[in-house]
Scaffold this motif. Structure first.
Motif, PDB file in Angstrom:
ATOM      1  N   TYR A 168       0.858  -1.184   0.000  1.00 47.09           N
ATOM      2  CA  TYR A 168       0.000   0.000   0.000  1.00 47.09           C
ATOM      3  C   TYR A 168       0.894   1.235   0.000  1.00 47.09           C
ATOM      4  N   GLU A 169       0.380   2.314  -0.610  1.00 48.89           N
ATOM      5  CA  GLU A 169       1.055   3.595  -0.505  1.00 48.89           C
ATOM      6  C   GLU A 169       0.028   4.724  -0.600  1.00 48.89           C
ATOM      7  N   LYS A 170       0.397   5.864  -0.072  1.00 48.47           N
ATOM      8  CA  LYS A 170      -0.496   7.012  -0.029  1.00 48.47           C
ATOM      9  C   LYS A 170      -0.165   7.964  -1.174  1.00 48.47           C
ATOM     10  N   GLN A 171      -1.217   8.444  -1.846  1.00 48.79           N
ATOM     11  CA  GLN A 171      -1.047   9.441  -2.903  1.00 48.79           C
ATOM     12  C   GLN A 171      -2.092  10.534  -2.675  1.00 48.79           C
ATOM     13  N   GLY A 172      -1.658  11.642  -2.086  1.00 50.96           N
ATOM     14  CA  GLY A 172      -2.618  12.664  -1.680  1.00 50.96           C
ATOM     15  C   GLY A 172      -3.513  12.100  -0.593  1.00 50.96           C
ATOM     16  N   ASP A 173      -4.823  12.184  -0.806  1.00 45.60           N
ATOM     17  CA  ASP A 173      -5.753  11.617   0.180  1.00 45.60           C
ATOM     18  C   ASP A 173      -6.227  10.234  -0.227  1.00 45.60           C
ATOM     19  N   ARG A 174      -5.619   9.671  -1.272  1.00 41.50           N
ATOM     20  CA  ARG A 174      -6.037   8.361  -1.767  1.00 41.50           C
ATOM     21  C   ARG A 174      -5.080   7.261  -1.309  1.00 41.50           C
ATOM     22  N   LEU A 175      -5.660   6.103  -1.057  1.00 44.17           N
ATOM     23  CA  LEU A 175      -4.889   4.924  -0.712  1.00 44.17           C
ATOM     24  C   LEU A 175      -4.750   4.065  -1.968  1.00 44.17           C
ATOM     25  N   LEU A 176      -3.526   3.824  -2.391  1.00 44.07           N
ATOM     26  CA  LEU A 176      -3.273   2.955  -3.541  1.00 44.07           C
ATOM     27  C   LEU A 176      -2.827   1.583  -3.047  1.00 44.07           C
ATOM     28  N   HIS A 177      -3.231   0.561  -3.762  1.00 44.99           N
ATOM     29  CA  HIS A 177      -2.870  -0.807  -3.397  1.00 44.99           C
ATOM     30  C   HIS A 177      -2.348  -1.517  -4.642  1.00 44.99           C
ATOM     31  N   TYR A 178      -1.070  -1.912  -4.589  1.00 42.30           N
ATOM     32  CA  TYR A 178      -0.492  -2.715  -5.666  1.00 42.30           C
ATOM     33  C   TYR A 178      -0.650  -4.173  -5.258  1.00 42.30           C
ATOM     34  N   ILE A 179      -1.549  -4.889  -5.935  1.00 41.20           N
ATOM     35  CA  ILE A 179      -1.905  -6.255  -5.565  1.00 41.20           C
ATOM     36  C   ILE A 179      -1.165  -7.241  -6.456  1.00 41.20           C
ATOM     37  N   VAL A 180      -0.392  -8.121  -5.847  1.00 44.55           N
ATOM     38  CA  VAL A 180       0.247  -9.223  -6.563  1.00 44.55           C
ATOM     39  C   VAL A 180      -0.623 -10.459  -6.371  1.00 44.55           C
ATOM     40  N   ALA A 181      -1.190 -10.961  -7.464  1.00 45.02           N
ATOM     41  CA  ALA A 181      -2.070 -12.130  -7.397  1.00 45.02           C
ATOM     42  C   ALA A 181      -2.161 -12.745  -8.790  1.00 45.02           C
ATOM     43  N   ASP A 182      -2.674 -13.964  -8.857  1.00 53.55           N
ATOM     44  CA  ASP A 182      -2.862 -14.657 -10.122  1.00 53.55           C
ATOM     45  C   ASP A 182      -4.332 -14.573 -10.543  1.00 53.55           C
ATOM     46  N   ALA A 183      -4.611 -15.159 -11.721  1.00 52.96           N
ATOM     47  CA  ALA A 183      -5.991 -15.301 -12.214  1.00 52.96           C
ATOM     48  C   ALA A 183      -6.711 -13.965 -12.383  1.00 52.96           C
ATOM     49  N   GLY A 184      -5.980 -12.915 -12.745  1.00 48.95           N
ATOM     50  CA  GLY A 184      -6.605 -11.625 -13.023  1.00 48.95           C
ATOM     51  C   GLY A 184      -7.027 -10.844 -11.804  1.00 48.95           C
ATOM     52  N   GLY A 187      -3.040  -6.157  -9.726  1.00 45.69           N
ATOM     53  CA  GLY A 187      -2.956  -4.875 -10.405  1.00 45.69           C
ATOM     54  C   GLY A 187      -2.910  -3.724  -9.420  1.00 45.69           C
ATOM     55  N   LEU A 188      -2.730  -2.536  -9.942  1.00 46.60           N
ATOM     56  CA  LEU A 188      -2.697  -1.332  -9.110  1.00 46.60           C
ATOM     57  C   LEU A 188      -4.084  -0.720  -9.070  1.00 46.60           C
ATOM     58  N   ILE A 189      -4.630  -0.541  -7.863  1.00 49.17           N
ATOM     59  CA  ILE A 189      -5.981   0.000  -7.711  1.00 49.17           C
ATOM     60  C   ILE A 189      -5.968   1.157  -6.713  1.00 49.17           C
ATOM     61  N   THR A 190      -6.980   2.017  -6.807  1.00 46.89           N
ATOM     62  CA  THR A 190      -7.296   2.954  -5.733  1.00 46.89           C
ATOM     63  C   THR A 190      -8.175   2.199  -4.753  1.00 46.89           C
ATOM     64  N   ALA A 191      -7.720   2.117  -3.488  1.00 47.77           N
ATOM     65  CA  ALA A 191      -8.381   1.256  -2.509  1.00 47.77           C
ATOM     66  C   ALA A 191      -9.247   2.026  -1.527  1.00 47.77           C
ATOM     67  N   GLY A 192      -9.461   3.324  -1.771  1.00 50.50           N
ATOM     68  CA  GLY A 192     -10.295   4.114  -0.885  1.00 50.50           C
ATOM     69  C   GLY A 192      -9.584   5.370  -0.420  1.00 50.50           C
ATOM     70  N   GLN A 193     -10.133   5.978   0.614  1.00 52.07           N
ATOM     71  CA  GLN A 193      -9.557   7.173   1.196  1.00 52.07           C
ATOM     72  C   GLN A 193      -8.476   6.777   2.201  1.00 52.07           C
ATOM     73  N   ALA A 194      -7.297   7.383   2.095  1.00 52.63           N
ATOM     74  CA  ALA A 194      -6.152   6.954   2.896  1.00 52.63           C
ATOM     75  C   ALA A 194      -6.258   7.418   4.340  1.00 52.63           C
ATOM     76  N   PRO A 195      -5.834   6.573   5.282  1.00 53.71           N
ATOM     77  CA  PRO A 195      -5.719   7.019   6.673  1.00 53.71           C
ATOM     78  C   PRO A 195      -4.649   8.107   6.782  1.00 53.71           C
ATOM     79  N   ALA A 196      -4.822   9.040   7.696  1.00 54.15           N
ATOM     80  CA  ALA A 196      -3.882  10.158   7.821  1.00 54.15           C
ATOM     81  C   ALA A 196      -2.503   9.705   8.271  1.00 54.15           C
ATOM     82  N   SER A 197      -2.417   8.646   9.054  1.00 50.23           N
ATOM     83  CA  SER A 197      -1.149   8.227   9.646  1.00 50.23           C
ATOM     84  C   SER A 197      -0.391   7.192   8.812  1.00 50.23           C
ATOM     85  N   LEU A 198      -0.823   6.939   7.602  1.00 48.00           N
ATOM     86  CA  LEU A 198      -0.198   5.901   6.784  1.00 48.00           C
ATOM     87  C   LEU A 198       1.231   6.275   6.403  1.00 48.00           C
TER      88      LEU A 198
END
Length: 361
Positions: A168-184, A187-198
Motif C-alpha cells: 500500500y502507498e499514499k497518494q494525496g488523500d487516496r490509498l493505492l494498493h499494488y496487488i500481486v495475485a494470479d488469475a486476473g 494490479g494497481l488500484i485505488t483502494a479508498g480514502q487513505a488514513p492520515a497516519s499511513l
C-alpha cells in the motif's frame, strides 16, 4: 640364327608398403587420442529434492537429497524450504512464506485448526501470507483476516524466493494498493480514502476509511450527478440514465445509491460485460468462479437488476438480522460485506476506489 639374350631387370621398389605403415601409425595415434580416458562431460542427474537454508533473507546453503524426509530432516527446524527438482515446486517450509491458492475451487478459511468453523472463502489465485506452515493445516492472513486453511490447496513460496509482494502507498488523500495475485486478481488500484497516519509505503494490510462507511446512509449525490459520472467515464455505457433508479432504490430500501452504482460499475464494467449484456446482471449475483456466465441470475432489464439486487443486499447484508450480515459496510475478509459477497479478497477495496473517484466518500 640370332640368339636373344635376356638381361635381368632392376627390382621394383615397393613404396606402397611404407605409406601403409605411416597410415596405420597415424591411425593408431588418432585412436589413442580419442579413446584415452577423459573427464566426464555429461552431468549426473540432480537428486529429486533440494533443501535450501536461509539467513537474513538470502539462501546460504543448498543440499541435494534422494528422499523428501531426508531433506526435511536436514533443515531441523532451521529457516528453510524443500523443493522438488522436477518442477521447482516448494513442498515444505519452516516459518513464514506465501501461499497461492491453487486453480479450481475457492478456498475456505476457518477459525480453528480442525477446519470446522468456516469464516469466509477466497478465489483461486489469491496470495495468502503464511504465518505458520504444516503439511496439513497452515495459519494464514489475508485482507484483515487471520485463520486456518488446508495446506494441500496452496502453492508455497518462501519469502526469500519471492521477488514481488503487494504493498500500500499514499497518494494525496487516496490509498493505492499494488496487488500481486494470479488469475486476473492483481494490479494497481485505488483502494479508498487513505488514513492520515499511513507511512509512505507498507506491505502490511491497511484498512481504508471508505471500507467502514455505513452503506445504509444516503449519498449526497443526485441522480443527475450519478449519470454525469457514468457519462464522463464511459460515454457508451447503457447505464446512462439509470441515476433515477439508483436513487429510488436508495429511498425504498435504505441503501446508499453511490455505493450501489460503484458496485454495478465494478462488476459489469459500466453495464458492458457479457453477463450484463446477456442477462442484465449488473452485480455478479450467483456468478460463481467456476461458471460465472452459466450460473449468474438473469433479470428482465437493468432497472430490474438494480431494484432486486438493491433489495437483496439491504435485506441480507446490511440489516442486522440479515443472513450474511457482518457489518453494514464494505469491510474486508474479517467483517462487512466482503466476508461473504465475493471471493476476491480485495473486492471491497475496488468498489471503495470508485467511490473515492466519485467524491462520494
Amino acid at each position: 640364327m640370332t640368339k636373344r639374350i635376356i638381361r635381368p631387370t632392376r627390382p621394383v621398389r615397393r613404396t606402397g608398403s611404407l605409406k601403409g605403415l605411416l597410415f596405420f601409425f597415424l591411425l593408431g595415434i588418432l585412436l589413442f587420442v580419442l579413446l584415452r580416458d577423459k573427464p566426464q562431460t555429461i552431468l549426473s542427474p540432480a537428486s529429486p529434492y533440494i533443501a535450501e537454508l536461509y539467513r537474513d533473507g538470502k539462501v546460504i546453503q543448498e543440499e541435494e537429497f534422494d528422499s523428501f524426509d531426508e531433506a526435511k530432516t536436514f533443515l531441523n527446524e532451521r529457516r528453510g524450504a524443500v523443493k522438488r527438482t522436477s518442477d521447482d515446486r516448494y513442498l515444505y517450509l519452516t516459518g513464514s512464506g506465501i501461499g497461492i491458492v491453487d486453480a479450481g475451487q475457492t478456498l475456505n478459511i476457518y477459525a480453528d485448526r480442525s477446519l470446522k468453523k468456516r469464516q469466509t472463502y477466497v478465489a483461486p489465485g489469491s496470495r495468502l501470507s503464511l504465518l505458520a506452515y504444516t503439511e496439513s493445516v497452515s495459519r494464514i492472513e489475508i485482507a484483515g483476516l487471520t485463520g486456518y486453511v488446508a495446506s494441500d490447496r496452496l502453492t508455497l513460496y518462501p519469502i526469500e524466493q519471492s521477488s514481488h509482494q503487494s504493498y500500500y502507498e499514499k497518494q494525496g488523500d487516496r490509498l493505492l494498493h499494488y496487488i500481486v495475485a494470479d488469475a486476473g486478481l492483481g494490479g494497481l488500484i485505488t483502494a479508498g480514502q487513505a488514513p492520515a497516519s499511513l507511512p509512505e509505503r507498507t506491505t502490511k494490510y491497511v484498512e481504508s476509511k471508505t471500507l467502514t462507511k455505513d452503506l445504509r446512509q444516503a449519498t449526497d449525490l443526485t441522480a443527475k450527478q450519478l449519470d454525469a459520472y457514468i457519462r464522463k467515464n464511459a460515454p457508451d455505457s447503457p447505464l446512462i440514465g439509470t441515476g433515477k433508479t439508483f436513487k429510488q432504490v436508495e429511498r425504498d430500501f435504505k441503501i446508499n445509491a453511490a455505493y450501489l452504482l460503484a458496485h454495478a460499475i465494478h462488476e459489469s464494467n459500466y453495464g458492458r460485460s457479457e453477463i450484463a449484456q446477456d442477462k442484465f446482471n449488473l452485480f455478479g449475483v450467483n456468478a460463481t468462479d467456476i461458471a460465472p456466465g452459466k450460473n449468474a441470475t438473469a433479470y428482465t432489464s437493468f432497472e430490474d437488476s438494480i431494484r432486486k439486487t438493491g433489495r437483496f443486499i439491504a435485506r441480507d447484508y446490511l440489516a442486522e438480522d440479515g443472513k450474511y450480515y457482518r457489518g453494514a459496510f464494505l469491510g474486508n475478509k474479517a467483517r462487512g460485506m466482503n466476508v461473504f459477497y465475493a471471493s476476491d479478497p480485495y473486492w471491497s477495496e475496488k468498489i471503495a476506489g470508485i467511490l473515492v473517484k466519485m467524491d462520494a466518500v
